[in-house]
Write a protein that holds these residues in place. Structure first.
Motif, mmCIF file in Angstrom:
data_model
loop_
_atom_site.group_PDB
_atom_site.id
_atom_site.type_symbol
_atom_site.label_atom_id
_atom_site.label_comp_id
_atom_site.label_asym_id
_atom_site.label_seq_id
_atom_site.Cartn_x
_atom_site.Cartn_y
_atom_site.Cartn_z
ATOM 1 N N SER A 1 0.382 -5.730 -8.492
ATOM 2 C CA SER A 1 -1.038 -5.716 -8.178
ATOM 3 C C SER A 1 -1.469 -7.097 -7.686
ATOM 4 O O SER A 1 -1.151 -8.110 -8.311
ATOM 5 C CB SER A 1 -1.860 -5.322 -9.406
ATOM 6 N N ILE B 1 -0.697 -0.912 -0.518
ATOM 7 C CA ILE B 1 -1.312 0.363 -0.881
ATOM 8 C C ILE B 1 -2.573 0.076 -1.685
ATOM 9 O O ILE B 1 -2.536 -0.693 -2.652
ATOM 10 C CB ILE B 1 -0.365 1.248 -1.717
ATOM 11 N N LYS C 1 -5.062 1.672 -4.266
ATOM 12 C CA LYS C 1 -5.066 2.783 -5.208
ATOM 13 C C LYS C 1 -6.427 2.876 -5.896
ATOM 14 O O LYS C 1 -7.019 1.857 -6.259
ATOM 15 C CB LYS C 1 -3.957 2.607 -6.255
ATOM 16 N N THR D 1 -8.676 5.098 -8.932
ATOM 17 C CA THR D 1 -8.763 6.063 -10.024
ATOM 18 C C THR D 1 -10.226 6.217 -10.418
ATOM 19 O O THR D 1 -11.031 5.304 -10.237
ATOM 20 C CB THR D 1 -7.944 5.618 -11.249
ATOM 21 N N GLU E 1 -5.120 10.131 -9.084
ATOM 22 C CA GLU E 1 -5.142 8.884 -8.316
ATOM 23 C C GLU E 1 -5.001 9.169 -6.824
ATOM 24 O O GLU E 1 -4.214 10.023 -6.411
ATOM 25 C CB GLU E 1 -4.006 7.975 -8.773
ATOM 26 N N LYS E 2 -5.777 8.451 -6.037
ATOM 27 C CA LYS E 2 -5.660 8.542 -4.591
ATOM 28 C C LYS E 2 -5.244 7.181 -4.039
ATOM 29 O O LYS E 2 -5.547 6.144 -4.632
ATOM 30 C CB LYS E 2 -6.972 8.997 -3.958
ATOM 31 N N SER E 3 -4.554 7.209 -2.914
ATOM 32 C CA SER E 3 -4.051 5.958 -2.356
ATOM 33 C C SER E 3 -4.152 5.965 -0.835
ATOM 34 O O SER E 3 -4.165 7.025 -0.199
ATOM 35 C CB SER E 3 -2.597 5.725 -2.783
ATOM 36 N N PRO F 1 -2.189 3.741 2.151
ATOM 37 C CA PRO F 1 -1.266 2.671 2.550
ATOM 38 C C PRO F 1 -1.682 2.049 3.883
ATOM 39 O O PRO F 1 -2.321 2.697 4.715
ATOM 40 C CB PRO F 1 0.069 3.413 2.684
#
Length: 230
Positions: free
Chosen positions: A134, A175, A177, A179, A190-192, A194
């Motif tokens: 992170s 990426i 991310k 939540t 969770e969505k991401s 990139p």
């Protein structure tokens, strides 16, 4: 809030009793912390104790949504320029070549909503590099807004401790991310998104013509070698 103390029979230099809280004005469902600080007549203050409790009146079973079409990044401002950089929509899979200072995304909890649990990692916005680490940053959020139909909207903001640089040192795959969870325990998957961060300009390393540089007719073939960093 009205605080009333009840004193029990005890020696004159000691005290034991209760504190009763009456008419607590709680407007929204959610998680609350009750903090109690004991202070005696000699102004000796004891240790503050906290008690967490959930206040829930609505039957909220709806899962919050994460509209990735609201995901934006904010470029770093130019030194000396008084204009505030405007957020730019971030579409997954794109190439970005400008320095990045922050990210933002809007969350929606459908009605009836008891509000978001804005404590990480329940609701969070993170940037992950190619190594799976992170990127350090400060997470904040705007004041939640309740719509006319009882839904709740809130914007999450991630401000990077150090903006991504444009000298190639931070280039690579990233990426974003997201939540989201509400105070009833409903959590969105969770969505991401990139993206590839590429700030090094390509160069033309070689140009060649057939036979020789001196020609007496228009060349039909010109060869050029282009180079770009991965």
């Amino acid at each position: 809030t009205l605080i009333v103390s009840e004193k029990r029979e005890a020696p004159i230099d000691r005290f034991s009793g209760k504190l009763l809280l009456r008419k607590i004005a709680i407007q929204f469902d959610g998680t609350y912390a009750l903090q109690i600080l004991p202070v005696d007549n000699a102004s000796n203050a004891g240790e503050t104790r906290a008690y967490l409790f959930n206040y829930k009146t609505l039957d909220d079973r709806n899962v919050p949504t994460i509209p990735l079409e609201t995901l934006t990044f904010t470029p770093t401002g130019i030194p000396g320029d008084t204009n505030v950089p405007k957020p730019i929509l971030l579409t997954g899979g794109v190439f970005i070549a400008t320095s990045i200072a922050a990210f933002s995304v809007e969350l929606l909890d459908p009605a009836p909503s008891v509000g978001f649990n804005l404590n990480p990692p329940h609701s969070a916005l993170t940037l992950v590099n190619a190594s799976g680490e992170s990127v350090p940053g400060r997470l904040s959020y705007s004041n939640p807004v309740t719509t006319s139909d009882g839904a709740v909207r809130v914007k999450l903001n991630l401000t990077l401790d150090v903006p991504l640089q444009i000298d190639g040192s931070d280039d690579g795959d990233y990426i974003v991310k997201v939540t989201a969870a509400d105070n009833s325990g409903n959590a969105s998957p969770e969505k991401s998104a990139p993206f590839k961060y590429d700030t090094i300009k390509p160069v033309v390393s070689r140009i060649s013509l057939p036979n020789a540089k001196l020609i007496n007719q228009f060349p039909t073939v010109v060869s050029a070698v282009l180079e770009d960093t991965p």
